[in-house]
Motif scaffolding. Structure first.
Motif, PDB file in Angstrom:
ATOM      1  N   VAL A  39       0.829  -1.201   0.000  1.00 17.32           N
ATOM      2  CA  VAL A  39       0.000   0.000   0.000  1.00 17.32           C
ATOM      3  C   VAL A  39       0.870   1.260   0.000  1.00 17.32           C
ATOM      4  O   VAL A  39       0.456   2.305  -0.515  1.00 17.32           O
ATOM      5  N   THR A  40       2.083   1.153   0.495  1.00 12.24           N
ATOM      6  CA  THR A  40       2.998   2.298   0.542  1.00 12.24           C
ATOM      7  C   THR A  40       3.547   2.677  -0.827  1.00 12.24           C
ATOM      8  O   THR A  40       4.153   3.744  -0.973  1.00 12.24           O
ATOM      9  N   GLU A  41       3.361   1.834  -1.834  1.00  9.83           N
ATOM     10  CA  GLU A  41       3.873   2.109  -3.185  1.00  9.83           C
ATOM     11  C   GLU A  41       2.805   2.721  -4.086  1.00  9.83           C
ATOM     12  O   GLU A  41       2.888   2.647  -5.306  1.00  9.83           O
ATOM     13  N   MET A  42       1.799   3.331  -3.472  1.00 15.08           N
ATOM     14  CA  MET A  42       0.729   4.036  -4.170  1.00 15.08           C
ATOM     15  C   MET A  42       0.925   5.520  -3.933  1.00 15.08           C
ATOM     16  O   MET A  42       1.064   5.942  -2.786  1.00 15.08           O
ATOM     17  N   THR A  43       0.924   6.329  -4.999  1.00 18.50           N
ATOM     18  CA  THR A  43       1.132   7.764  -4.842  1.00 18.50           C
ATOM     19  C   THR A  43       0.177   8.542  -5.729  1.00 18.50           C
ATOM     20  O   THR A  43       0.039   8.225  -6.911  1.00 18.50           O
ATOM     21  N   ARG A  50      -1.405  13.223 -11.234  1.00 14.57           N
ATOM     22  CA  ARG A  50      -0.787  11.939 -11.577  1.00 14.57           C
ATOM     23  C   ARG A  50      -0.953  10.963 -10.413  1.00 14.57           C
ATOM     24  O   ARG A  50      -0.697  11.294  -9.261  1.00 14.57           O
ATOM     25  N   PHE A  51      -1.353   9.735 -10.757  1.00 10.30           N
ATOM     26  CA  PHE A  51      -1.462   8.644  -9.791  1.00 10.30           C
ATOM     27  C   PHE A  51      -0.527   7.543 -10.273  1.00 10.30           C
ATOM     28  O   PHE A  51      -0.519   7.201 -11.467  1.00 10.30           O
ATOM     29  N   ILE A  79      -0.999   6.814 -14.169  1.00  9.80           N
ATOM     30  CA  ILE A  79      -2.243   7.349 -14.738  1.00  9.80           C
ATOM     31  C   ILE A  79      -2.151   8.865 -14.676  1.00  9.80           C
ATOM     32  O   ILE A  79      -1.927   9.438 -13.606  1.00  9.80           O
ATOM     33  N   GLU A  80      -2.303   9.501 -15.817  1.00  7.42           N
ATOM     34  CA  GLU A  80      -2.226  10.961 -15.914  1.00  7.42           C
ATOM     35  C   GLU A  80      -3.634  11.556 -15.923  1.00  7.42           C
ATOM     36  O   GLU A  80      -4.618  10.846 -16.087  1.00  7.42           O
ATOM     37  N   ARG A  84      -9.631  13.182  -9.279  1.00  5.57           N
ATOM     38  CA  ARG A  84      -9.995  12.711  -7.938  1.00  5.57           C
ATOM     39  C   ARG A  84      -9.649  11.234  -7.801  1.00  5.57           C
ATOM     40  O   ARG A  84      -9.691  10.498  -8.778  1.00  5.57           O
ATOM     41  N   VAL A  85      -9.374  10.834  -6.563  1.00  2.80           N
ATOM     42  CA  VAL A  85      -9.074   9.441  -6.252  1.00  2.80           C
ATOM     43  C   VAL A  85      -9.948   9.007  -5.082  1.00  2.80           C
ATOM     44  O   VAL A  85     -10.053   9.727  -4.094  1.00  2.80           O
ATOM     45  N   ALA A  86     -10.554   7.847  -5.217  1.00  4.86           N
ATOM     46  CA  ALA A  86     -11.341   7.262  -4.127  1.00  4.86           C
ATOM     47  C   ALA A  86     -10.976   5.780  -4.038  1.00  4.86           C
ATOM     48  O   ALA A  86     -10.591   5.163  -5.030  1.00  4.86           O
TER      49      ALA A  86
END
Length: 156
Positions: A39-43, A50-51, A79-80, A84-86
């Motif tokens: 989970v720590t490798e998600m930004t 950018r995600f 992903i450019e 929003r992120v959920a």
């Protein structure tokens, strides 16, 4: 006159793919299936829209997979144009959580915008509202032997 290329002349190279439509995204989804990541490798960089995920991707594309032990490779899924992120079913506060990516899909919402959904094992999901579909998958290390020594399976 030049000779035609032979299969033996080819060599494996790291993947570096882009997706700008739903068909392209299906290819990336298939190659990223069964990737695992902490989970720590998600930004998510909101200011850059950018995600990104640093994945341990199973090498489904390996043409000689049956001739050696299963391999994984570290890959960046970026992903450019993210607005929003959920997420659901993910405890982002537990640094020991390892997630498994099952698929990546796109639901258009008009004018190129839409929702990109990352489906995770165990009923988890990440949904990204995007202005336009622009996804890259890039291998960033050499392949290494999969710790499990097994090919991922999905029993129905």
């Amino acid at each position: 006159m030049t000779d035609d290329a032979r299969f033996e002349d080819g060599r494996e190279v790291p993947l570096y793919l882009g997706a700008f439509d739903a068909d392209d995204l299906q290819v990336i989804s298939g190659l990223a299936q069964d990737a695992v990541f902490p989970v720590t490798e998600m930004t998510w960089r909101a200011a850059e829209r950018r995600f990104a995920l640093l994945l341990n991707r199973f090498r489904w594309e390996d043409p000689v997979r049956a001739q050696h032990a299963p391999e994984r490779v570290r890959s960046l899924l970026v992903i450019e144009n993210v607005l929003r992120v959920a997420s659901q079913g993910i405890d982002r506060n537990d640094a020991d959580t390892v997630l498994s990516l099952l698929s990546v899909s796109f639901e258009p919402a008009g004018d190129g915008a839409g929702y990109l959904t990352l489906i995770l094992a165990g009923d988890g999901a990440i949904r990204l509202e995007i202005e336009a579909l622009e996804v890259t998958l890039k291998d960033v290390t050499r392949p290494y032997l999969a710790a499990s020594g097994k090919v991922p399976r999905h029993d129905i």
